[in-house]
Motif scaffolding. Structure first.
Motif, short mmCIF file in Angstrom:
data_model
loop_
_atom_site.label_atom_id
_atom_site.label_comp_id
_atom_site.label_asym_id
_atom_site.label_seq_id
_atom_site.Cartn_x
_atom_site.Cartn_y
_atom_site.Cartn_z
N THR A 414 64.81 38.71 58.58
CA THR A 414 63.75 39.53 59.17
C THR A 414 63.92 40.97 58.72
OG1 THR A 414 65.07 39.94 61.18
CG2 THR A 414 63.56 38.05 61.20
N TYR A 415 62.78 41.65 58.51
CA TYR A 415 62.77 43.05 58.08
C TYR A 415 61.79 43.82 58.96
CZ TYR A 415 64.58 40.81 53.83
OH TYR A 415 65.30 40.07 52.94
N ASN A 416 62.21 44.99 59.42
CA ASN A 416 61.35 45.91 60.16
C ASN A 416 61.39 47.25 59.43
OD1 ASN A 416 60.59 44.61 63.02
ND2 ASN A 416 62.68 43.99 62.46
N THR A 417 60.23 47.68 58.92
CA THR A 417 60.15 48.88 58.09
C THR A 417 59.29 49.94 58.77
OG1 THR A 417 60.33 47.49 56.12
CG2 THR A 417 59.62 49.76 55.80
N TYR A 418 59.82 51.19 58.81
CA TYR A 418 59.12 52.32 59.42
C TYR A 418 58.97 53.41 58.36
CZ TYR A 418 60.59 49.86 63.63
OH TYR A 418 60.81 48.89 64.58
N SER A 419 57.73 53.92 58.17
CA SER A 419 57.43 54.90 57.14
C SER A 419 57.00 56.23 57.76
CB SER A 419 56.32 54.38 56.22
OG SER A 419 56.71 53.18 55.59
N TYR A 420 57.55 57.33 57.20
CA TYR A 420 57.27 58.68 57.70
C TYR A 420 56.99 59.61 56.54
CZ TYR A 420 59.88 56.62 61.62
OH TYR A 420 60.34 55.80 62.61
N ASP A 421 56.36 60.76 56.86
CA ASP A 421 56.22 61.78 55.84
C ASP A 421 57.44 62.70 55.90
OD1 ASP A 421 55.91 63.44 58.03
OD2 ASP A 421 53.75 63.73 57.75
N GLY A 422 57.38 63.81 55.16
CA GLY A 422 58.53 64.71 55.12
C GLY A 422 58.84 65.38 56.43
N VAL A 432 56.53 44.39 59.93
CA VAL A 432 57.48 43.35 60.31
C VAL A 432 57.33 42.18 59.34
CG1 VAL A 432 58.24 41.76 62.11
CG2 VAL A 432 57.36 44.03 62.73
N GLN A 433 58.43 41.78 58.71
CA GLN A 433 58.43 40.66 57.77
C GLN A 433 59.46 39.63 58.23
OE1 GLN A 433 59.12 43.60 54.53
NE2 GLN A 433 57.70 42.32 53.36
N LYS A 434 59.08 38.36 58.17
CA LYS A 434 59.98 37.26 58.51
C LYS A 434 60.00 36.28 57.34
CE LYS A 434 58.82 37.60 63.43
NZ LYS A 434 58.28 36.88 64.62
N GLN A 435 61.19 35.81 57.04
CA GLN A 435 61.31 34.94 55.88
C GLN A 435 62.27 33.78 56.16
OE1 GLN A 435 61.96 36.87 52.06
NE2 GLN A 435 63.09 35.12 51.35
N PRO A 436 61.84 32.76 56.87
CA PRO A 436 62.66 31.54 56.99
C PRO A 436 62.62 30.75 55.69
CG PRO A 436 60.56 31.24 58.10
CD PRO A 436 60.57 32.66 57.61
N SER A 437 63.74 30.21 55.29
CA SER A 437 63.81 29.46 54.02
C SER A 437 64.77 28.29 54.18
CB SER A 437 64.27 30.36 52.88
OG SER A 437 65.57 30.88 53.13
N GLN A 438 64.62 27.33 53.30
CA GLN A 438 65.48 26.16 53.31
C GLN A 438 65.64 25.66 51.87
OE1 GLN A 438 62.67 26.07 55.60
NE2 GLN A 438 61.38 25.82 53.80
N GLY A 439 66.77 25.00 51.64
CA GLY A 439 67.04 24.48 50.31
C GLY A 439 67.94 23.26 50.38
N VAL A 440 67.80 22.39 49.39
CA VAL A 440 68.63 21.19 49.25
C VAL A 440 69.20 21.19 47.84
CG1 VAL A 440 68.72 18.68 49.31
CG2 VAL A 440 67.22 19.91 50.90
N ASN A 441 70.51 21.02 47.74
CA ASN A 441 71.18 21.02 46.44
C ASN A 441 72.08 19.79 46.37
OD1 ASN A 441 72.27 21.66 43.99
ND2 ASN A 441 73.36 23.49 44.68
#
Length: 834
Positions: A414-422, A432-441
């Motif tokens: 999960t990522y939470n990003t906050y943007s501001y000026d100077g 807000v970004q969410k990235q569930p992932s799965q893999g089989v090897n």
């Protein structure tokens, strides 16, 4: 204990001062004295209970009691004396706690290349110590020209650490701040676990090595220039991690537990039960580790006053359970079968806070804060079967290995990003970004290895076939929310799978003629790779290659225990799925990354010249000169943009050349003080004009390691380990120097069955990594500060009894020197390779 070995060596040298002299200088040889040009005498020294007698002195005497040659027995009681010449001889056996014994009337005919005396039983001396258990110890490092063996139990500075910590202490090996393993300053190392590809560790080998406990490792083998018997994969050689498997008779076990600074814990248990037919073993280990990893990027543009700065503060969690259960069944003296099951549960996680600043003339105009969290990890299961058959003809055997591994991984980011000026005023809604992932090897490894005497009595032919297959799938379901509800994040979306198969066959022949030894081999490998991305309309990427990999080795024995070696091998380094997978990684918006499905394999030509000198006092020195030429070198290429961001992707550059000098040594300074050292000087040249006209970099560097052990009174010992890495070039920049020192103190008690180790790694907190990039329009500096000053305290205890006397299936050796005809061969067969 190791000082017993040193005493044995001193007694050996004192008692047989002419043991390495093959001719009397300055005069004619006495009448009847055989020339020592040929002949070999072998055997095994055991006590009345059939236990091997280690480090006993075995001297070959003429009938007039003059010394011909001699040797010390190894850990298994085996000895080899060569050359012997022909004639009638006596054998004198002596040593600590061994009653001196002389065996007469040993005849070696001129036509006999080798004579095996089988098991020879000796009695205990009258003044043998009865209340003290004497245990022979291995040194920290055992060296030969083609292989270096690093005994982990003797490396107390890594006690309580991880497999990555162990590798960092191995001569010729380096591990950087990201966990990448290199050999002689070069990446592209092939890592094996118990002689098999490290697929059991899952796809993220770097993280897995930081999760794998050092307590689960017996030793580490480093092969810098493997022959045709070994896989051709690997740019710089092979590192084989050998896990613990107790093979002593009876019921035996060991346990350990430790704790380290800042939430670090480890524990392990090993059990084995063995009789004449069965050896059942169980090993289980646990590790939980939390550390910090800080990454700073600072960039300045030359064409204006813009600067870009980021600081990334990571808390990383590594941990898991590593379990092995297996059994070996000895069907008869010529047949055995081993079944092994491994279950590994690894957990990775942690949080990251990243601070990005953009400035113009020192005045900030943009600021971004990002909070990230990661959890997950793979669960891997491995099943393997090994069958070995020894033929009636000595030296002829066949072995079969079958291994299947399945690894399932689930991760959440999960990522939470906050943007501001100077002025620190928000300029947009938090993202807000969410990235569930799965893999089989999944993977399968099957091989058959055969060895037999060939052409001459000293010649040997090895042949084998091997097939390796991998099936991998990876997908994710990323979403983002910028204030208007969740929606699919197509930038991070990934759905990829691949299959890979490598089929191989090899022939390898070696023989000797006088002082010359030679070996020639040829390996053929057919490799097929196919990857598919569903998001790109099912577009496929891949390759299909058929390649030959020759190898040649030549050695010559010089006087006074000196040997020179010359060898050549051709190798390949195929890109892995992480390097090829077209997945867009935005975990660091300032430096985005993506795999390259168009990568081609690297082809490497290695040439090495080695000089080996062994000294009577136990010293051993190996000097090596090596040359390596690589085509299609795979390197991480970073492209910088005017807004301060960069994009990194693996690319094939034209070629690279490396040549260097390496010196490795083991010194027995006094009876209780030994040291090992490794120094490697090398020159790298990278030519990458095919990627960037300005990409042509060269430079020299060197690496050094020093390890010393000193035994103190009352069963105390201290170990000091030092590392230094000089500045060196990278493809697009240069790396700064790094150095650090580790220290450990060990106390043994309870009749050497228990020990307590206290250690501190990087005691001065100096292990930091810098990399500098300089281009006509900008300069960038990256700085990595990983938690390396760590204190550990670990308690270990071993229990049980080696009931070797219970083995009655073999005939007892004849004290008068008669052959045990049912035990003419040792238990060790030919090495079938990996």
């Amino acid at each position: 204990m190791y000082f017993i070995r040193c005493i044995a060596l001193l007694l050996f040298l004192a008692g047989i001062p002419t043991i390495f002299v093959s001719a009397q200088p300055g005069g004619a040889r006495p009448s009847g004295q055989a020339k020592l040009q040929t002949g070999k005498l072998t055997g095994r020294i055991v006590d009345a209970q059939k236990n091997p007698v280690s480090y006993a002195t075995v001297a070959l005497l003429r009938m007039d009691s003059s010394v011909v040659n001699g040797a010390l027995t190894d850990d298994k009681g085996n000895f080899t004396i060569e050359p012997t010449g022909s004639g009638s001889f006596m054998l004198r056996i002596s040593g600590i706690s061994v009653a001196q014994q002389t065996i007469g009337n040993i005849k070696i005919l001129p036509s006999e290349q080798e004579k095996n005396l089988g098991n020879i039983t000796v009695g205990a001396s009258a003044n043998a110590l009865k209340t003290v258990e004497i245990v022979s110890e291995r040194p920290v490092m055992e060296m030969s020209v083609d292989k270096k063996v690093f005994n982990v139990e003797k490396n107390t500075t890594a006690t309580g650490g991880s497999a990555a910590d162990v590798l960092q202490n191995v001569p010729s090996v380096s591990v950087d701040a990201e966990g990448n393993v290199s050999l002689r300053g070069k990446s592209g190392v092939t890592i094996f676990i118990d002689g098999k590809p490290a697929t059991l560790l899952g796809g993220d080998i770097n993280s897995a090595l930081q999760s794998m406990p050092a307590s689960s490792i017996q030793n580490v083998e480093v092969i810098t220039n493997p022959s045709a018997k070994y896989d051709a994969q690997g740019m710089t050689g092979i590192i084989n991690i050998v896990t613990k498997k107790d093979k002593r008779m009876g019921f035996n076990g060991n346990v350990s537990a430790g704790v380290g600074t800042r939430d670090k814990y480890n524990a392990s248990i090993g059990l084995n039960l063995r009789n004449d037919k069965w050896n059942i073993f169980l090993n289980s280990s646990f590790r939980k580790n939390r550390n910090y990893h800080r990454f700073t990027t600072d960039r300045k543009n030359y064409y204006n006053d813009s600067t870009f700065y980021s600081f990334e503060d990571n808390t990383r969690d590594f941990g898991g359970y590593f379990n092995t259960l297996g059994g070996e069944y000895t069907i008869d003296k010529n047949n055995s079968i081993t079944v092994t099951e491994n279950i590994n549960i690894m957990r990775f996680g942690g949080g990251t806070v990243t601070d990005f600043w953009s400035r113009d003339g020192g005045v900030p105009y943009a600021h971004q804060l990002r909070y990230a969290k990661r959890t997950g990890g793979p669960v891997s299961i491995s099943s393997s079967v090994n069958y070995k058959h020894k033929f009636a003809k000595p030296g002829q055997e066949i072995s079969t290995d079958l291994t299947y591994v399945t690894s399932n991984s689930k991760n959440n980011q999960t990522y939470n990003t906050y943007s501001y000026d100077g002025n620190e005023v928000a300029v947009k809604q938090p993202l807000v970004q969410k990235q569930p992932s799965q893999g089989v090897n999944n993977s399968f490894n099957g091989q058959i290895d055969y060895t037999m005497p060939f052409i001459s009595k000293t010649g040997k032919l090895d042949a084998g076939v091997k097939s390796q297959m991998w099936w991998f799938e990876s997908s994710n379901e990323p979403v983002l929310d910028s204030g208007s509800g969740e929606q699919v994040d197509y930038i991070l979306l990934s759905d990829y799978k691949y299959t890979q198969q490598v089929n191989a066959g090899y022939l390898n022949f070696n023989d000797q003629a006088g002082k010359w030894s030679y070996q020639a081999g040829l390996r053929v490998e057919q490799a097929n790779y196919e990857g598919t991305s569903k998001l790109l309309g099912g577009q496929k990427y891949g390759y299909n290659f058929l390649n030959l990999f020759p190898s040649a080795f030549l050695s010559y024995k010089l006087p006074k225990d000196q040997t020179v070696y010359l060898n050549y091998t051709r190798r390949i380094n195929r890109p892995n799925f992480w390097q090829m997978m077209p997945y867009f990684d935005l975990s660091n918006p300032q430096d985005t990354q993506m795999g390259n499905p168009n990568l081609r394999p690297e082809f490497i030509n290695n040439t090495e010249f080695n000089y080996n000198k062994q000294f009577k006092k136990g010293h051993n020195i190996i000097a090596s000169a090596y040359y390596q030429y690589t085509e299609n070198l795979i390197e991480r290429i970073r492209r910088f943009y005017e807004n301060g961001t960069s994009f990194t992707q693996n690319q094939n550059v034209s070629s690279a050349t490396t040549f260097g000098l390496e010196l490795t040594g083991r010194l027995q300074l006094t009876t209780g003080w030994d040291a090992t050292f490794n120094v490697n000087f090398f020159q790298n040249k990278i030519q990458g004009q095919n990627v960037d006209p300005a990409l042509n970099n060269s430079g020299s560097s060197w690496l050094g390691k020093f390890n010393t052990n000193y035994k103190l009174p009352k069963n105390f010992s201290v170990q000091l380990m030092g590392n230094y890495e000089a500045p060196k070039i990278a493809t697009q920049g240069r790396l700064g120097e790094a150095w650090w020192i580790d220290i450990a103190v060990r106390k043994s008690f309870w009749n050497n069955k228990a020990s307590l180790v206290v250690n501190v790694t990087d005691i001065f907190d100096t292990r930091k990594y810098w990399i500098y990039y300089e281009y006509p329009s900008y300069i960038q500096t990256n700085y990595r500060d990983r938690e390396t000053r760590i204190g550990n305290i670990t308690f270990s205890y071993r229990f049980g009894k080696d009931n070797s006397g219970g083995n009655r299936s073999r005939r007892q050796g004849n004290q008068n020197g008669a052959k045990d005809r049912n035990n003419l061969k040792s238990d060790d067969g030919g090495d079938g390779g990996f």
